[in-house]
Write a protein that holds these residues in place. Sequence first.
Motif, PDB file in Angstrom:
ATOM      1  N   GLY A 388     -48.555  48.923  42.230  1.00  0.00           N
ATOM      2  CA  GLY A 388     -48.511  47.877  43.244  1.00  0.00           C
ATOM      3  C   GLY A 388     -49.768  47.824  44.096  1.00  0.00           C
ATOM      4  N   PRO A 389     -50.133  48.910  44.802  1.00  0.00           N
ATOM      5  CA  PRO A 389     -51.365  48.885  45.596  1.00  0.00           C
ATOM      6  C   PRO A 389     -52.621  48.685  44.746  1.00  0.00           C
ATOM      7  CG  PRO A 389     -49.946  50.692  46.289  1.00  0.00           C
ATOM      8  CD  PRO A 389     -49.359  50.144  45.021  1.00  0.00           C
ATOM      9  N   LEU A 394     -57.102  44.257  43.256  1.00  0.00           N
ATOM     10  CA  LEU A 394     -57.739  43.329  42.311  1.00  0.00           C
ATOM     11  C   LEU A 394     -57.531  41.866  42.702  1.00  0.00           C
ATOM     12  CD1 LEU A 394     -56.680  45.068  38.958  1.00  0.00           C
ATOM     13  CD2 LEU A 394     -58.844  45.310  40.200  1.00  0.00           C
ATOM     14  N   LEU A 395     -56.490  41.610  43.476  1.00  0.00           N
ATOM     15  CA  LEU A 395     -56.166  40.228  43.849  1.00  0.00           C
ATOM     16  C   LEU A 395     -56.929  39.850  45.116  1.00  0.00           C
ATOM     17  CD1 LEU A 395     -52.297  40.340  43.207  1.00  0.00           C
ATOM     18  CD2 LEU A 395     -54.084  39.480  41.678  1.00  0.00           C
ATOM     19  N   GLN A 396     -58.243  39.643  44.965  1.00  0.00           N
ATOM     20  CA  GLN A 396     -59.109  39.385  46.115  1.00  0.00           C
ATOM     21  C   GLN A 396     -59.735  37.991  46.083  1.00  0.00           C
ATOM     22  OE1 GLN A 396     -59.559  41.733  48.716  1.00  0.00           O
ATOM     23  NE2 GLN A 396     -57.850  42.684  47.621  1.00  0.00           N
ATOM     24  N   ALA A 397     -59.218  37.089  45.260  1.00  0.00           N
ATOM     25  CA  ALA A 397     -59.766  35.731  45.168  1.00  0.00           C
ATOM     26  C   ALA A 397     -59.395  34.921  46.407  1.00  0.00           C
ATOM     27  CB  ALA A 397     -59.247  35.047  43.911  1.00  0.00           C
ATOM     28  N   ASN A 398     -60.078  33.782  46.565  1.00  0.00           N
ATOM     29  CA  ASN A 398     -59.799  32.897  47.704  1.00  0.00           C
ATOM     30  C   ASN A 398     -60.104  31.458  47.297  1.00  0.00           C
ATOM     31  OD1 ASN A 398     -59.334  31.696  50.133  1.00  0.00           O
ATOM     32  ND2 ASN A 398     -60.828  32.893  51.303  1.00  0.00           N
ATOM     33  N   PHE A 399     -59.060  30.688  46.978  1.00  0.00           N
ATOM     34  CA  PHE A 399     -59.248  29.292  46.571  1.00  0.00           C
ATOM     35  C   PHE A 399     -57.973  28.523  46.861  1.00  0.00           C
ATOM     36  CE2 PHE A 399     -57.532  31.601  42.994  1.00  0.00           C
ATOM     37  CZ  PHE A 399     -56.579  30.754  42.450  1.00  0.00           C
ATOM     38  N   GLN A 400     -58.056  27.194  46.720  1.00  0.00           N
ATOM     39  CA  GLN A 400     -56.905  26.327  46.915  1.00  0.00           C
ATOM     40  C   GLN A 400     -56.660  25.497  45.670  1.00  0.00           C
ATOM     41  OE1 GLN A 400     -57.264  23.925  50.487  1.00  0.00           O
ATOM     42  NE2 GLN A 400     -56.012  25.377  51.633  1.00  0.00           N
ATOM     43  N   VAL A 537     -57.979  50.665  51.075  1.00  0.00           N
ATOM     44  CA  VAL A 537     -56.601  51.078  51.359  1.00  0.00           C
ATOM     45  C   VAL A 537     -55.772  51.074  50.083  1.00  0.00           C
ATOM     46  CG1 VAL A 537     -54.510  50.558  52.659  1.00  0.00           C
ATOM     47  CG2 VAL A 537     -56.745  50.178  53.709  1.00  0.00           C
ATOM     48  N   ALA A 538     -55.950  50.018  49.267  1.00  0.00           N
ATOM     49  CA  ALA A 538     -55.177  49.902  48.025  1.00  0.00           C
ATOM     50  C   ALA A 538     -55.481  51.045  47.070  1.00  0.00           C
ATOM     51  CB  ALA A 538     -55.471  48.562  47.358  1.00  0.00           C
ATOM     52  N   ILE A 539     -56.744  51.407  46.955  1.00  0.00           N
ATOM     53  CA  ILE A 539     -57.133  52.506  46.062  1.00  0.00           C
ATOM     54  C   ILE A 539     -56.565  53.828  46.575  1.00  0.00           C
ATOM     55  CG2 ILE A 539     -59.099  53.849  45.219  1.00  0.00           C
ATOM     56  CD1 ILE A 539     -60.702  51.215  45.199  1.00  0.00           C
ATOM     57  N   ALA A 542     -52.878  53.849  45.786  1.00  0.00           N
ATOM     58  CA  ALA A 542     -52.679  54.010  44.342  1.00  0.00           C
ATOM     59  C   ALA A 542     -52.903  55.460  43.917  1.00  0.00           C
ATOM     60  CB  ALA A 542     -53.619  53.075  43.580  1.00  0.00           C
ATOM     61  N   CYS A 543     -53.925  56.098  44.504  1.00  0.00           N
ATOM     62  CA  CYS A 543     -54.189  57.505  44.176  1.00  0.00           C
ATOM     63  C   CYS A 543     -53.029  58.399  44.612  1.00  0.00           C
ATOM     64  CB  CYS A 543     -55.485  57.960  44.839  1.00  0.00           C
ATOM     65  SG  CYS A 543     -56.969  57.217  44.127  1.00  0.00           S
ATOM     66  N   LEU A 544     -52.451  58.101  45.780  1.00  0.00           N
ATOM     67  CA  LEU A 544     -51.276  58.859  46.209  1.00  0.00           C
ATOM     68  C   LEU A 544     -50.132  58.673  45.214  1.00  0.00           C
ATOM     69  CD1 LEU A 544     -51.045  58.302  50.095  1.00  0.00           C
ATOM     70  CD2 LEU A 544     -51.741  60.366  48.888  1.00  0.00           C
ATOM     71  N   GLY A 545     -49.892  57.430  44.782  1.00  0.00           N
ATOM     72  CA  GLY A 545     -48.811  57.159  43.836  1.00  0.00           C
ATOM     73  C   GLY A 545     -49.010  57.843  42.501  1.00  0.00           C
TER      74      GLY A 545
END
Length: 689
Positions: A388-389, A394-400, A537-539, A542-545
């Motif tokens: 999950g994290p 990876l989900l860092q895009a920004n568009f409409q 934060v996500a990485i 994820a490393c903890l998980g």
Amino acid sequence: MVAFGKKLKQLQVQEWQDYYISYKLMKKKVKQYARQIEISELNREYVLKDFSRVLDKQIEKTVLFLLEQEGHLGSRLSNLGERRDALSQQSDAWSIPDLQEGYRDVGRDLLRLLHFVELNAIGLRKILKKFDKRIGYKFTNYYVKTRANHPYSQLKQVFKHVGVSAVVGTLTRNLVDLQDHHESFVSIYDQPALSLPDPVIESIKAAVDRLTNSTSFLQYLGKHALIVEDEFTTTPSDDDVEGRYDFMSLVLNLANTFLYMVNTYIIVPTADSYSLSLGAAATVCGVVIGSMAVAQVFSSVYFSAWSNKSYMKPLVFSSVVLLVGNTLYALAYDLNSIYVLLIGRLFCGLGSARAINRRYISECVPLKLRMKASAGFVSASALGMAFGPALASLLQANFQMFKVTFNKDTLPGWFMAFAWLIYLFWLCLSFREPCFDLKVNSSLQTNNRLENGVIGNGGVSEALLLSTTEKQQDKDEEDSEESEKAVTSIVCAYKLLTPSIKVQLFIYFMLKYAMEVLLAESSVITEYYFIWSTSNVAIFLACLGLTVLPVNVIVGSYLSNMFEERQVLLASQIVVCIGILLSFHLIIPYSVPQYVSSALVTFVAAEVLEGVNLSLLSRVMSSRLSRGTYNGGLLSTEAGTLARVVADGTITLAGYWGINKLLNVTLVPSLFICVCCIVATCFTYNSLY
């Protein structure tokens, strides 16, 4: 469900029946004490001493017979050894099969003796729990404390089976040598991993493992699922397996577990920034994350009840609710509404089908595959927690697109909505609803097998002789049968919670609370102290998980075999306490090494604690809690979910004191609860023997 007293009679070896513990006598003693205490005829000290003498005599009778039988087996092995020496001088290869069969005969008798010890050990555990429940005294604590560690302890003979390992070693070594009679000098002592594909030896090893409480990584993982087994397990018939088990349905349940854990933790790295973008404080992330847990408190109950009638319908409902919930979560950005965000997370919590996943494994998966399925359930949860994290980074895009915003805050919601849509189609096409009528048939067949004196042992059933002269059914046995029915209300479930079970559930609450505080506030803490980005934060999360499975390998394969589970339980709680203490911001400036190391210590120790805690919980919990709506899995889920709710609420409330005080304010309750758990564990330590 056949009462234990009747099971004990049915599974006894006829010629040994005088040497089993008299469970019926001890049960009547307990009832007699209870009646006399009600009218104040007996005091506490007399009851403890008198029942201790009764138990001592019963254990002494069993132990002396055990030692006598071990002596007979030793004599037979000695005679076989003399025959083997004579055979080696004659080089008569034709006599080797006869000699091998002689050793196997000894092995079969040893297996009967191990079953004898196991029945008596189960009887002792049950009567101790019954005494504590009926009389209200902590007799188990007193009895174990005074008997288990005594130099002349006979209790150790029952639970530790001193001397049996030497007989097993002699049998295995000789069978290996006879199998390889060309004198290659391969020894089981030089190669401990050397295995002998002999069904008798495998059955003996399985019985010894149960008595020594030894474990493996697969078994250890399986216990995380808290699928409580009855102590008398029987191999399901082929018709039962064919009628209820379906591999693809099991895969779909494991996929549901994985996706739900991804759904839970994918928003953690961005929950604070999402809250800020909607005009709320960053610490509102605690409410955003915790709202899913709030709804799960209620969803676990109705899903558990629903699974009495169907598995597919609740899974379909779960998928639809999660699809809607994630869509609302993603749309909250364009609607600029924190309330829509919270409603979306509430919907996600209402779709928690973990009770269904556990129930399917416990009731629809064959016994020979159940441990693997349980391990798969735990592994899917752990991988989902790490994935999950990692996915959020990876989900860092920004568009409409079509006036709908897709950015780091909304993409987790859109991704999970799409994932649940795909899962829903897969579920409708591939899931096979089990036939619920077979539950009754399976139960009847199990009882018939018990009445015929068959007990399962790792796929090999040993027929034990049934006494045909003892058919009476007195009122005590009828009451016992009634007491073995599945729990149908929360009140009945609570009455079955002994002090040991309550302490284990409290420990589970504590570790989930500590882990939730660590994970849920990580994005706020790291941004305030270290200016970490969402990806960092996500990485980190994820490393903890990803530490979950390696830690379970170490604990399941090594620590659980080197130490008693209660020792690991207490030690891991102390390490969690140390990790929490190291996390406090007492030195300025607060450094990354301090935060990361203390978080790692806390998280890893909590993972170790969770495995041992659920393993002990599965053993001390009544078998009645393995069936029905209010089962052991539901109780542990509710304890963990409530812990997450309280932890997330604590984070939000602590935010009112300011982000600079958030870390210490949230750690204080964690430390207090952890210390209380350590104290409670010390009070019930002997009852976990």
